[in-house]
Design a protein around this motif. Sequence first.
Motif, PDB file in Angstrom:
ATOM      1  N   LEU A  21       0.887  -1.266   0.198  1.00 17.89           N
ATOM      2  CA  LEU A  21      -0.012  -0.056  -0.099  1.00 17.89           C
ATOM      3  C   LEU A  21       0.932   1.245  -0.009  1.00 17.89           C
ATOM      4  CD1 LEU A  21      -2.814  -0.968   2.525  1.00 17.89           C
ATOM      5  CD2 LEU A  21      -2.892  -0.706  -0.002  1.00 17.89           C
ATOM      6  N   LYS A  24       2.156   1.834  -3.642  1.00 18.19           N
ATOM      7  CA  LYS A  24       0.917   2.191  -4.381  1.00 18.19           C
ATOM      8  C   LYS A  24       0.623   3.810  -4.199  1.00 18.19           C
ATOM      9  CE  LYS A  24      -0.942  -2.373  -5.347  1.00 18.19           C
ATOM     10  NZ  LYS A  24      -2.149  -3.131  -5.185  1.00 18.19           N
ATOM     11  N   ASP A  25       0.600   4.164  -2.746  1.00 20.09           N
ATOM     12  CA  ASP A  25       0.261   5.379  -2.500  1.00 20.09           C
ATOM     13  C   ASP A  25       1.217   6.523  -2.889  1.00 20.09           C
ATOM     14  OD1 ASP A  25      -2.044   4.667  -1.094  1.00 20.09           O
ATOM     15  OD2 ASP A  25      -1.283   4.536   0.821  1.00 20.09           O
ATOM     16  N   ARG A  26       2.587   5.924  -3.214  1.00 27.60           N
ATOM     17  CA  ARG A  26       3.490   6.990  -3.813  1.00 27.60           C
ATOM     18  C   ARG A  26       3.400   6.796  -5.103  1.00 27.60           C
ATOM     19  NH1 ARG A  26       8.097   8.687  -1.023  1.00 27.60           N
ATOM     20  NH2 ARG A  26       7.964   8.875   1.271  1.00 27.60           N
ATOM     21  N   THR A 158      -1.978   0.637   8.322  1.00 28.53           N
ATOM     22  CA  THR A 158      -2.756   1.757   7.410  1.00 28.53           C
ATOM     23  C   THR A 158      -4.007   1.955   8.108  1.00 28.53           C
ATOM     24  OG1 THR A 158      -4.401   1.357   5.355  1.00 28.53           O
ATOM     25  CG2 THR A 158      -3.589  -0.725   6.453  1.00 28.53           C
ATOM     26  N   LYS A 160      -6.745   2.733   6.523  1.00 30.48           N
ATOM     27  CA  LYS A 160      -7.679   1.979   5.938  1.00 30.48           C
ATOM     28  C   LYS A 160      -8.320   0.709   6.640  1.00 30.48           C
ATOM     29  CE  LYS A 160      -5.851   3.045   1.310  1.00 30.48           C
ATOM     30  NZ  LYS A 160      -5.579   2.696   0.068  1.00 30.48           N
ATOM     31  N   HIS A 339       2.705   5.212   3.174  1.00 30.34           N
ATOM     32  CA  HIS A 339       3.728   5.805   2.182  1.00 30.34           C
ATOM     33  C   HIS A 339       4.880   6.464   2.838  1.00 30.34           C
ATOM     34  CE1 HIS A 339       1.010   9.135   3.761  1.00 30.34           C
ATOM     35  NE2 HIS A 339       2.021  10.027   3.378  1.00 30.34           N
TER      36      HIS A 339
END
Length: 347
Positions: A21, A24-26, A158, A160, A339
């Motif tokens: 994650l 991907k967030d970066r 996370t 999330k 991130h």
Amino acid sequence: MNICLFGIYDSKYARNRVLILGFKDRGFNVIECKVDPKKYRGIRKFFRLYREYRKVKNLNLDHIIVAFPGHTVVWFAYLLFGRKIIFDAFVSLYNSEVEDRKTVSALSVRALYYWLLDFISCMLAKTVLLDTNTHIAYFVKRYHIARSKFIRVLVGTTAKDFYPCAQRESAKFIVHFHGHFTPLHGLEYVIEAAHILHEHRDVHFQIIGGGLGERAIKDRVAYLDLHNIEFMNSAPFDVLNKYINKASVCLGIFGDTTKARMVIPNKVFEALACGKPVITQNSDAIAELLVDQESVLLCEGGNAQDLAEKILLLKEKQTLQKKIAANGYHIFMQKLQPHMIVGDIIG
């Protein structure tokens, strides 16, 4: 930029989930080259892993990370990708099995096997990731590897999966614990603390998890005839998040082991993300991130009496409870999201 995670790992495991994650967030493209070791056992997993490698070998891969658990496949990654691999060691197999869980004798062939796996996998990788500087110091001393090869990548979690959410207020002061029943976690000291506090009718312990040592723990609770403890099986993230949010305080680790003094476990980060105060044992590792009575409440490892006293301290001093919770949550938001965690890996 393409990041390739390679190996026999579980994408849903907390450590790997945070890395995936985070990249991907970066804005990175995350390519997974993996097999399920439960489905492909023994040498079969290497043949299957090679088939997966053929699908990605012609791609422009900027970083190759051998994900956890990867000790047994680093050599294979080295043959396929060369020296540019990054190895997320995360733990020492020797420390976990010989020094912490004591599943084998230090003089056994199996212990030598674990030592060699740690050493060889670290030597073959260009860069090795570990979760604390204290853990890195152990590897440097134990395996005589240069400090410059290691990068600290905190566990994190996370938002999330773990976040503050309103729960119905309880008349009880709920002490929350989740994790495996292994020596690292020191659950036996939590049980003894519950015994010490059994006359405090409003203090209730909720314990989620199982595994190694579960029978002994539950037998001890039955012997002490404790009615202030509720056991629950391991739960998915969404259910676990609700239980953490119901809690008045969350517990970290208390084991009297070298590993317990070197790591900061997932559950500490998960509690911080939920805005809950944490009690855990004092160690060099925890001091890398949190400050006693500011963002965490520390107690002596392997000391049930001290743990019981710290639980009562938070119960009786709501101002301290709220301060620790707020400061811990602030640290999570400022430093510990995915991130942020992966930043040091890619520069």
